[in-house]
Design a protein around this motif. Structure first.
Motif, short mmCIF file in Angstrom:
data_model
loop_
_atom_site.label_atom_id
_atom_site.label_comp_id
_atom_site.label_asym_id
_atom_site.label_seq_id
_atom_site.Cartn_x
_atom_site.Cartn_y
_atom_site.Cartn_z
N THR A 231 -0.90 -6.28 -2.07
CA THR A 231 0.23 -6.60 -1.20
C THR A 231 1.43 -5.84 -1.75
O THR A 231 1.39 -5.29 -2.84
N GLN A 232 2.51 -5.85 -0.98
CA GLN A 232 3.70 -5.13 -1.44
C GLN A 232 4.21 -5.72 -2.75
O GLN A 232 4.64 -4.99 -3.65
N GLU A 233 4.14 -7.05 -2.86
CA GLU A 233 4.62 -7.71 -4.08
C GLU A 233 3.77 -7.29 -5.28
O GLU A 233 4.29 -7.04 -6.37
N GLU A 234 2.47 -7.22 -5.05
CA GLU A 234 1.58 -6.82 -6.15
C GLU A 234 1.85 -5.39 -6.59
O GLU A 234 1.80 -5.07 -7.77
N LEU B 167 9.31 2.89 -5.43
CA LEU B 167 8.02 3.56 -5.30
C LEU B 167 7.01 2.64 -4.64
O LEU B 167 6.22 3.06 -3.80
N ALA B 168 7.06 1.35 -5.02
CA ALA B 168 6.12 0.38 -4.47
C ALA B 168 6.25 0.28 -2.96
O ALA B 168 5.26 0.34 -2.23
N THR B 169 7.49 0.16 -2.49
CA THR B 169 7.72 0.07 -1.06
C THR B 169 7.25 1.34 -0.36
O THR B 169 6.58 1.29 0.68
N ARG B 170 7.59 2.47 -0.96
CA ARG B 170 7.21 3.74 -0.34
C ARG B 170 5.69 3.86 -0.23
O ARG B 170 5.16 4.20 0.81
N LEU B 171 5.02 3.54 -1.33
CA LEU B 171 3.57 3.67 -1.34
C LEU B 171 2.92 2.71 -0.34
O LEU B 171 1.99 3.07 0.38
N TYR B 172 3.44 1.48 -0.30
CA TYR B 172 2.91 0.48 0.63
C TYR B 172 2.97 1.01 2.06
O TYR B 172 2.01 0.89 2.83
N GLN B 173 4.10 1.62 2.39
CA GLN B 173 4.27 2.13 3.76
C GLN B 173 3.49 3.43 3.98
O GLN B 173 2.93 3.64 5.05
N LEU B 174 3.46 4.27 2.96
CA LEU B 174 2.77 5.55 3.09
C LEU B 174 1.30 5.36 3.47
O LEU B 174 0.81 6.01 4.40
N VAL B 175 0.61 4.49 2.75
CA VAL B 175 -0.83 4.35 3.00
C VAL B 175 -1.12 3.72 4.36
O VAL B 175 -2.25 3.76 4.84
N THR C 18 3.99 11.39 -10.63
CA THR C 18 3.99 10.11 -9.94
C THR C 18 2.57 9.62 -9.68
O THR C 18 2.26 8.45 -9.87
N SER C 19 1.71 10.53 -9.27
CA SER C 19 0.35 10.08 -8.96
C SER C 19 -0.38 9.66 -10.24
O SER C 19 -1.22 8.76 -10.20
N GLY C 20 -0.02 10.28 -11.37
CA GLY C 20 -0.60 9.85 -12.64
C GLY C 20 -0.24 8.41 -12.94
O GLY C 20 -1.10 7.60 -13.31
N ILE C 21 1.02 8.06 -12.75
CA ILE C 21 1.49 6.70 -12.99
C ILE C 21 0.76 5.73 -12.06
O ILE C 21 0.27 4.67 -12.49
N ILE C 22 0.67 6.11 -10.78
CA ILE C 22 0.03 5.23 -9.81
C ILE C 22 -1.44 5.01 -10.17
O ILE C 22 -1.93 3.88 -10.18
N LYS C 23 -2.13 6.10 -10.47
CA LYS C 23 -3.55 6.01 -10.82
C LYS C 23 -3.76 5.06 -11.99
O LYS C 23 -4.63 4.20 -11.98
N GLN C 24 -2.93 5.25 -12.99
CA GLN C 24 -3.08 4.48 -14.22
C GLN C 24 -2.80 3.00 -14.00
O GLN C 24 -3.54 2.13 -14.46
N ARG C 25 -1.76 2.70 -13.25
CA ARG C 25 -1.36 1.30 -13.12
C ARG C 25 -2.17 0.56 -12.07
O ARG C 25 -2.29 -0.65 -12.11
N LEU C 26 -2.70 1.27 -11.09
CA LEU C 26 -3.46 0.59 -10.04
C LEU C 26 -4.96 0.79 -10.19
O LEU C 26 -5.74 0.23 -9.43
N LEU C 27 -5.35 1.60 -11.17
CA LEU C 27 -6.77 1.92 -11.38
C LEU C 27 -7.41 2.44 -10.10
O LEU C 27 -8.44 1.94 -9.63
#
Length: 614
Positions: free
Chosen positions: A321-324, A334-342, A297-306
């Motif tokens: 933003t959450q939409e972005e 995953l987007a919602t989770r990550l938005y809230q996690l950070v 999962t972190s690989g995907i996040i790193k790659q897509r969000l740079l």
DNA sequence: TACTCACAG
DNA sequence: GGCTGTGAGTA
């Protein structure tokens, strides 16, 4: 130095406070969760079993690899990556405890006084599960909701107990009349009541704390303070009763508590006030540290969000933003989770009764140790014994809710590939019968497999790995009283909220929508309420009263009897725990240990190492 | 039902 | 890094 109060208008409403008293308190704006983990758990268990002290450097091993290192052994630079050999070379007096093992062909495990070989032994983790359950019993006595995260970690919802303390300690909360749920809470008082202070390490908040020390501004800070005192007390009880040291993290949500518990190890706790969340996350962690964000999962996040290496949490928080996030990650969940996690806002339920879904017993074989069907069948009693033992303990733990697996599966890994087969089995209550059936079916499945390889150019043997799994667990018996409890308890909790508000002088027009989830059997949902009734109503009870508790004589409303009896049960357990505990540092004598293993487990206390390392 | 994947400790 | 354990997804 005690924290100072600098009151300001509260951000919190009465609704938030009342929700803290309910059974979904982890979703309140004032929520507080503790994560407690036992330091180097397996090593502590072995230390106690061997009658050693905390100062004795010790490793727990499985074959010759180290699976836990006591804190005193870590001082010698020993870590889990070491081989046993290198660990011994780092520390002359290192004590070594091997896990309990099953011997090939036998259905019960034991501790043995020689170095077992993987060739004819299988590791048993049962002793750790048993110790884990003892710890869980104490947690359950002390708070309304506990989630077992693993054998050595739990989440505790401290909302209910902190709510109780708030009302006791702050008259301004108890005596406010005519408040509605949408009114804001009063400011915090300028002075804390006598004796209140944080226990443990408090992460600073750069914006509000100053050189003179910590500053409390709002009720959430006080909630954290009270929670820190409570968690400390719970941990001391664990240490007194069972002699285990723990680490603990306290925060608004599970993920924050989990990260915090690792910050001051061993035997300490870390408190994250809401105002300190950003500072805490930014200075200590990367987004890959969040629970549930693995390498994939972190690989995907790193790659897509740079995401850059440094300051990854701040980067995600400030740039999307959450939409972005949804757009970039293409995975709304995953987007919602990550938005809230950070942001430290990812509120997850605390699951009290994790219904068992599956149970497996595995072993990897080496070389040609399993080279025929017979070799494998010889191992079967071990796997079956392991699982039946665990089912037995499951029954003991929840006698009024018996679960049985619907299917039995075997998995085999040869060097040519992986194979599995499953079949359904009758849900016998009687574990002896079930044991027979599982043994029989497993043997049949294995033989079926073997025969399909009869005329095949590839071979099943030597076998690399085998596992026996029980899946699709279903409840086959639950006591009638429990069913009754379930159906009435929703109403109970609504009444509970009502009565709470009466005590607060509530005007019922603006009663909040408190979402009520379906209950968990046998859980002490209204524990605190019941307890106060026990204390105050005892004398009023008459022996003729059909609703009198047979144990204490208190008059208990019918629908609360089950909860009330749970309370008695809990108190009995506590007594038991206290008497079981030795006053000195002797290892615990566990009455549950199989007699055979117990005898063998008794090793000479003067022995510095197990005999095989002499 | 058979198999794979992801994650955790 | 090997081992053990759990849950979810998919065809």
């Amino acid at each position: 130095m005690a924290p100072r109060c600098v009151p300001q208008c509260s951000k919190f409403k009465w609704r938030d406070l009342v929700e803290l008293s309910g059974d979904r308190s982890e979703f309140s704006q004032l929520s507080v969760v503790a994560h407690i983990d036992v330091n180097a758990f397996f090593a502590q268990v072995e230390q106690l079993r061997l009658g050693l002290s905390k100062e004795d450097p010790l490793v727990c091993v499985q074959w010759s690899s180290i699976i836990a290192v006591s804190y005193s052994a870590r001082k010698y630079g020993i870590n889990r990556m070491d081989t046993l050999e290198s660990a011994l070379s780092k520390c002359e007096g290192l004590k070594v405890g091997h896990t309990a093992v099953f011997k090939k062909g036998q259905s019960d495990w034991s501790y043995i006084d020689y170095l077992p070989s993987p060739k004819d032994h299988k590791v048993s983790l049962d002793p750790y599960r048993r110790e884990s359950r003892k710890i869980m019993r104490i947690f359950k006595l002390r708070c309304s909701k506990v989630e077992k995260a693993s054998v050595d970690e739990s989440f505790l919802d401290l909302g209910n107990v902190v709510f109780q303390k708030l009302l006791e300690l702050f008259p301004v909360l108890k005596n406010s009349l005519d408040k509605s749920f949408d009114d804001y809470l009063p400011e915090i008082p300028e002075e804390l009541p006598e004796g209140l202070d944080f226990k443990g390490e408090v992460i600073r908040c750069p914006e509000t704390d100053d050189q003179d020390g910590l500053v409390l501004q709002d009720w959430d800070d006080i909630v954290m303070l009270l929670a820190s005192m409570e968690a400390h007390d719970i941990r001391k009880q664990i240490e007194k009763a069972l002699d285990y040291t723990t680490s603990c993290g306290i925060g608004r949500v599970k993920t924050i508590a989990k990260l915090a518990s690792g910050l001051h190890k061993p035997d300490n706790q870390t408190i994250i006030r809401n105002c300190a969340i950003d500072n805490f996350l930014n200075t200590h962690f990367k987004f890959t540290d969040f629970w549930g964000i693995g390498p994939k999962t972190s690989g995907i996040i790193k790659q897509r969000l740079l995401v850059p290496e440094e300051d990854s949490i701040g980067y995600i928080k400030e740039n999307f933003t959450q939409e972005e996030l949804e757009l970039k990650l293409k995975d709304p969940q995953l987007a919602t989770r990550l938005y809230q996690l950070v942001r430290g806002l990812y509120q997850e339920a605390i699951n009290t009764r994790i219904d068992i879904k599956s149970m497996g017993s595995n072993k990897n074989f080496r070389g040609k140790s399993v080279n025929s069907v017979k070799d494998l069948i010889d191992w079967l009693p071990v796997f079956v014994g392991d699982l039946i033992q665990r089912l037995t303990e499951l029954d003991e733990e929840q006698p009024n809710c018996i679960r049985r697996p619907k299917t039995v599966a075997v998995h085999l890994w040869s060097w040519n590939g992986a194979y599995s087969k499953q079949c359904t089995v009758p849900k016998f209550m009687d574990l002896f019968k079930l044991k027979e059936v599982i043994s029989h079916e497993a043997e049949h499945l294995i033989k079926t497999f073997a025969s399909t390889f009869d005329n095949s150019p590839v071979s099943l043997f030597p076998l690399r790995s085998f596992s026996l799994n029980l899946t699709s667990f279903e409840v086959i018996s639950s006591k009638e009283s429990i069913d009754k409890f379930v159906s009435s308890s929703k109403r109970n909790r609504e009444e509970h909220i009502d009565s709470l508000f009466k005590s607060l002088g509530e005007n019922t027009k603006s009663k909040p929508k408190v979402e009520i989830e379906e209950p968990k059997n046998g859980n002490i949902t209204t524990f605190l309420k019941t307890r106060s009734q026990v204390e105050t109503v005892t004398i009023a009870a008459s022996s003729e009263d059909p609703q009198a508790c047979p144990q204490c004589g208190s008059h208990i409303p019918e629908e609360e009897m089950v909860t009330h009896k749970d309370w008695h049960y809990a108190m009995e357990l506590q007594k038991q725990l206290e008497t079981e505990t030795q006053p000195n540092n002797q290892p615990l004598t566990d009455v549950n240990y199989p007699p055979t293993s117990r005898k063998k487990a008794k090793l000479d206390k003067n022995q510095t190492r197990l005999p095989f390392f002499k």
